[in-house]
Design a protein around this motif. Structure first.
Motif, PDB file in Angstrom:
ATOM      1  N   ASP A  46       0.842  -1.197   0.000  1.00 30.81           N
ATOM      2  CA  ASP A  46       0.000   0.000   0.000  1.00 30.81           C
ATOM      3  C   ASP A  46       0.883   1.254   0.000  1.00 30.81           C
ATOM      4  OD1 ASP A  46      -2.357  -1.503   0.098  1.00 30.81           O
ATOM      5  OD2 ASP A  46      -2.262  -1.647   2.281  1.00 30.81           O
ATOM      6  N   VAL A  47       0.549   2.227  -0.831  1.00 27.88           N
ATOM      7  CA  VAL A  47       1.408   3.382  -1.064  1.00 27.88           C
ATOM      8  C   VAL A  47       0.730   4.667  -0.607  1.00 27.88           C
ATOM      9  CG1 VAL A  47       2.711   4.693  -2.797  1.00 27.88           C
ATOM     10  CG2 VAL A  47       2.426   2.216  -3.052  1.00 27.88           C
ATOM     11  N   THR A  48       1.476   5.492   0.143  1.00 27.61           N
ATOM     12  CA  THR A  48       1.037   6.829   0.524  1.00 27.61           C
ATOM     13  C   THR A  48       2.200   7.790   0.311  1.00 27.61           C
ATOM     14  OG1 THR A  48       1.674   6.454   2.831  1.00 27.61           O
ATOM     15  CG2 THR A  48      -0.619   6.009   2.239  1.00 27.61           C
ATOM     16  N   THR A  49       1.939   9.078   0.381  1.00 29.72           N
ATOM     17  CA  THR A  49       2.998  10.083   0.279  1.00 29.72           C
ATOM     18  C   THR A  49       3.370  10.538   1.684  1.00 29.72           C
ATOM     19  OG1 THR A  49       2.364  10.856  -1.917  1.00 29.72           O
ATOM     20  CG2 THR A  49       3.594  12.385  -0.544  1.00 29.72           C
ATOM     21  N   LEU A  50       4.648  10.389   2.039  1.00 28.57           N
ATOM     22  CA  LEU A  50       5.125  10.810   3.350  1.00 28.57           C
ATOM     23  C   LEU A  50       5.414  12.310   3.363  1.00 28.57           C
ATOM     24  CD1 LEU A  50       6.160  10.138   6.238  1.00 28.57           C
ATOM     25  CD2 LEU A  50       8.421   9.736   5.203  1.00 28.57           C
ATOM     26  N   ALA A  51       6.089  12.789   2.338  1.00 30.27           N
ATOM     27  CA  ALA A  51       6.481  14.208   2.319  1.00 30.27           C
ATOM     28  C   ALA A  51       6.695  14.657   0.885  1.00 30.27           C
ATOM     29  CB  ALA A  51       7.755  14.425   3.128  1.00 30.27           C
ATOM     30  N   GLY A  52       6.499  15.941   0.670  1.00 31.40           N
ATOM     31  CA  GLY A  52       6.712  16.523  -0.644  1.00 31.40           C
ATOM     32  C   GLY A  52       5.405  16.844  -1.340  1.00 31.40           C
ATOM     33  N   GLY A  53       5.528  17.719  -2.319  1.00 32.22           N
ATOM     34  CA  GLY A  53       4.345  18.161  -3.052  1.00 32.22           C
ATOM     35  C   GLY A  53       4.091  19.647  -2.899  1.00 32.22           C
ATOM     36  N   GLY A  54       4.986  20.319  -2.148  1.00 31.83           N
ATOM     37  CA  GLY A  54       4.870  21.758  -1.964  1.00 31.83           C
ATOM     38  C   GLY A  54       5.319  22.514  -3.212  1.00 31.83           C
ATOM     39  N   PRO A  55       5.765  23.763  -3.063  1.00 27.40           N
ATOM     40  CA  PRO A  55       6.150  24.588  -4.219  1.00 27.40           C
ATOM     41  C   PRO A  55       7.184  23.907  -5.101  1.00 27.40           C
ATOM     42  CG  PRO A  55       6.104  25.895  -2.209  1.00 27.40           C
ATOM     43  CD  PRO A  55       5.929  24.474  -1.783  1.00 27.40           C
ATOM     44  N   ALA A  56       6.947  23.897  -6.392  1.00 27.82           N
ATOM     45  CA  ALA A  56       7.857  23.247  -7.324  1.00 27.82           C
ATOM     46  C   ALA A  56       9.117  24.073  -7.531  1.00 27.82           C
ATOM     47  CB  ALA A  56       7.152  23.024  -8.670  1.00 27.82           C
ATOM     48  N   GLY A  57      10.238  23.384  -7.801  1.00 31.81           N
ATOM     49  CA  GLY A  57      11.480  24.072  -8.118  1.00 31.81           C
ATOM     50  C   GLY A  57      12.124  24.769  -6.953  1.00 31.81           C
ATOM     51  N   ALA A  58      11.858  24.285  -5.732  1.00 32.54           N
ATOM     52  CA  ALA A  58      12.431  24.929  -4.554  1.00 32.54           C
ATOM     53  C   ALA A  58      12.603  23.904  -3.443  1.00 32.54           C
ATOM     54  CB  ALA A  58      11.540  26.062  -4.067  1.00 32.54           C
ATOM     55  N   SER A  59      13.542  24.168  -2.545  1.00 32.35           N
ATOM     56  CA  SER A  59      13.754  23.340  -1.363  1.00 32.35           C
ATOM     57  C   SER A  59      13.105  24.056  -0.187  1.00 32.35           C
ATOM     58  CB  SER A  59      15.255  23.139  -1.117  1.00 32.35           C
ATOM     59  OG  SER A  59      15.871  22.518  -2.226  1.00 32.35           O
ATOM     60  N   VAL A  60      11.931  23.592   0.205  1.00 32.29           N
ATOM     61  CA  VAL A  60      11.151  24.252   1.248  1.00 32.29           C
ATOM     62  C   VAL A  60      10.906  23.279   2.388  1.00 32.29           C
ATOM     63  CG1 VAL A  60       8.984  25.407   1.815  1.00 32.29           C
ATOM     64  CG2 VAL A  60      10.030  25.746  -0.443  1.00 32.29           C
ATOM     65  N   ASN A  61      11.228  23.696   3.608  1.00 33.00           N
ATOM     66  CA  ASN A  61      10.963  22.868   4.769  1.00 33.00           C
ATOM     67  C   ASN A  61       9.494  22.935   5.162  1.00 33.00           C
ATOM     68  OD1 ASN A  61      13.660  22.052   5.036  1.00 33.00           O
ATOM     69  ND2 ASN A  61      14.176  23.849   6.259  1.00 33.00           N
TER      70      ASN A  61
END
Length: 445
Positions: free
Chosen positions: A174-189
């Motif tokens: 079973d697959v879920t998203t743990l993290a990510g999906g925020g603003p594209a093209g940037a490293s955002v915490n």
């Protein structure tokens, strides 16, 4: 006055009794063999891991190398014996020859022969269509999955560089998203979907369950806690190769990451062609690599790599690197001595020993508890295995033939696989990158 000990008849009876007593205690040489104990042993060949043998009497013996062996407990003369394999090595099948009989003398002709197990390839998760949908193993989608690690609970963490997300896969797929999906093209915490990555590549996992991700285009090493809190772990975001503490050091295209048993984090800085080390105290240094894309076996910064990608660490602290454009697998000792474990430098797939073997753009790799290294080839589309002695074999896939077929050994197909991880039982999981799938590879017993 004469002294006598008895009549002649009495003396004869005493002598007879003494002889009978001596015989009953084993003094009669004609009966010695009935009380002799014998060892049971033989020779093991082809072993590149750890095998456990046992006898029918319950005696056990663990072997880690080729050579002669003998069980510690001896057995009585004329006793039956039977030797069998109790636990097979990872990714090998060992068979016993001349393993049963009756011990009339020491037994030394038991033969244990070990060979690489066949590989069964199946699809673990993913439909094959690019995307980032969560769901069951048969409905979830991935977008160019890259890095992969096995969690202690048997599940997986996967980095999707096409969707810039870290995905969580349960032990049942079973697959879920743990993290990510925020603003594209940037490293955002941030936490979970509020965070974003910029060029998400390799993944590593520490003993506390924290994940570390290589942010290739952001020039960061990111940390992801088990509760999905994403933060900067090392790097300033500027490209470079400055060694300092982790908050002020710089990286240039980090591609692969791996954790060691002592808590060190190792980073492949692909653009700089170096391998960096981050101590538990946060000090960053260059373990190996000159900064030039070239080939040289040497020590520390006198050694050279060309577009290194994957990285793994064995229990002894040795670091292994997929030296992609040199088409070799390199080994780095804890003191920075760099050697070639396998690969001639030719861009093709060929089995052999050490530098007699060849690789076609080796990429991701992992290492088991016995020091065997498993490698996926981006250009060769195959899964390889290298023993500590440098013996290279192809476990699955057909050299140079891309595809998505499940099957046994050379009947299976991959398309540009880039990541591989091993579970405690030897099961291998592969990010089949251009097929947008996670593949599972198990040894056939």
């Amino acid at each position: 006055m004469a002294f006598t000990t008895g009549t002649r008849s009495e003396r004869c009876i005493a002598a007879l009794c003494a002889a009978l007593l001596l015989a009953s205690c084993g003094g009669n040489s004609t009966n010695t063999s009935t009380n002799t104990a014998h060892t049971v042993g033989g020779t093991v060949t082809g072993l590149s891991g750890t095998v456990e043998l046992q006898t029918s009497a319950g005696d056990r013996l663990t072997l880690k190398a080729d050579g002669a062996f003998a069980f510690p407990a001896a057995i009585a003369t004329n006793s039956p014996y039977q030797v069998s394999v109790r636990t097979q090595p990872l990714w090998q099948n060992c068979s016993v020859g001349q393993g049963s009989g009756t011990a009339t003398a020491d037994v030394s002709n038991v033969s244990v022969t070990c060979a690489v197990a066949a590989a069964e390839v199946s699809t673990f998760a993913g439909t094959g269509v690019a995307g980032w949908d969560s769901g069951s193993a048969s409905t979830a989608t991935f977008s160019f999955p890259f890095g992969i690690v096995v969690r202690p609970d048997g599940g997986l963490l996967v980095s999707d560089y096409g969707s810039e997300r870290v995905r969580s896969v349960s032990s049942t797929g079973d697959v879920t998203t743990l993290a990510g999906g925020g603003p594209a093209g940037a490293s955002v915490n941030g936490v979970g979907p509020a965070a974003s990555f910029f060029g998400l590549r390799g993944l590593a996992l520490d003993a506390a369950g924290n994940a570390y991700a290589a942010d290739f285009s952001g020039h960061f090493i990111r940390q992801i806690t088990p509760t999905a809190v994403v933060s900067f772990f090392a790097g300033t975001g500027a490209s470079g190769s400055h060694n300092a503490d982790r908050a002020t050091s710089t990286f240039d295209g980090p591609m692969g990451v791996a954790t060691g048993a002592t808590g060190d984090l190792y980073v492949v800085d692909q653009t700089q062609a170096t391998v960096r080390q981050i101590t538990p105290g946060g000090a960053v240094s260059t373990l190996a690599g000159s900064g030039l894309h070239a080939f040289a076996d040497d020590t520390g910064t006198s050694a050279s790599f060309s577009a290194p990608s994957g990285i793994a660490v064995d229990p002894a602290g040795n670091v292994y690197v997929g030296d992609t454009y040199n088409h070799r697998i390199r080994k780095i000792t804890p003191t920075g001595v760099v050697t070639t474990l396998a690969g001639s430098g030719a861009n093709n797939t060929a089995d052999g020993i050490g530098t007699q073997a060849a690789f076609a753009e080796p990429f991701g790799l992992t290492v088991d508890k016995d020091g065997n290294v498993y490698v996926v080839e981006r250009h060769g589309h195959v899964l390889r295995r290298i023993t500590p002695q440098g013996v290279v074999s192809t476990l699955a896939g057909a050299p140079g033939m891309a595809g998505a077929t499940d099957g046994l050994g050379s009947n299976a197909r991959f398309d540009s696989p880039m990541g591989v991880a091993i579970a405690a039982d030897g099961t291998l999981f592969i990010t089949d990158t251009f097929n947008h799938k996670i593949r599972k590879v198990t040894p056939v017993r």
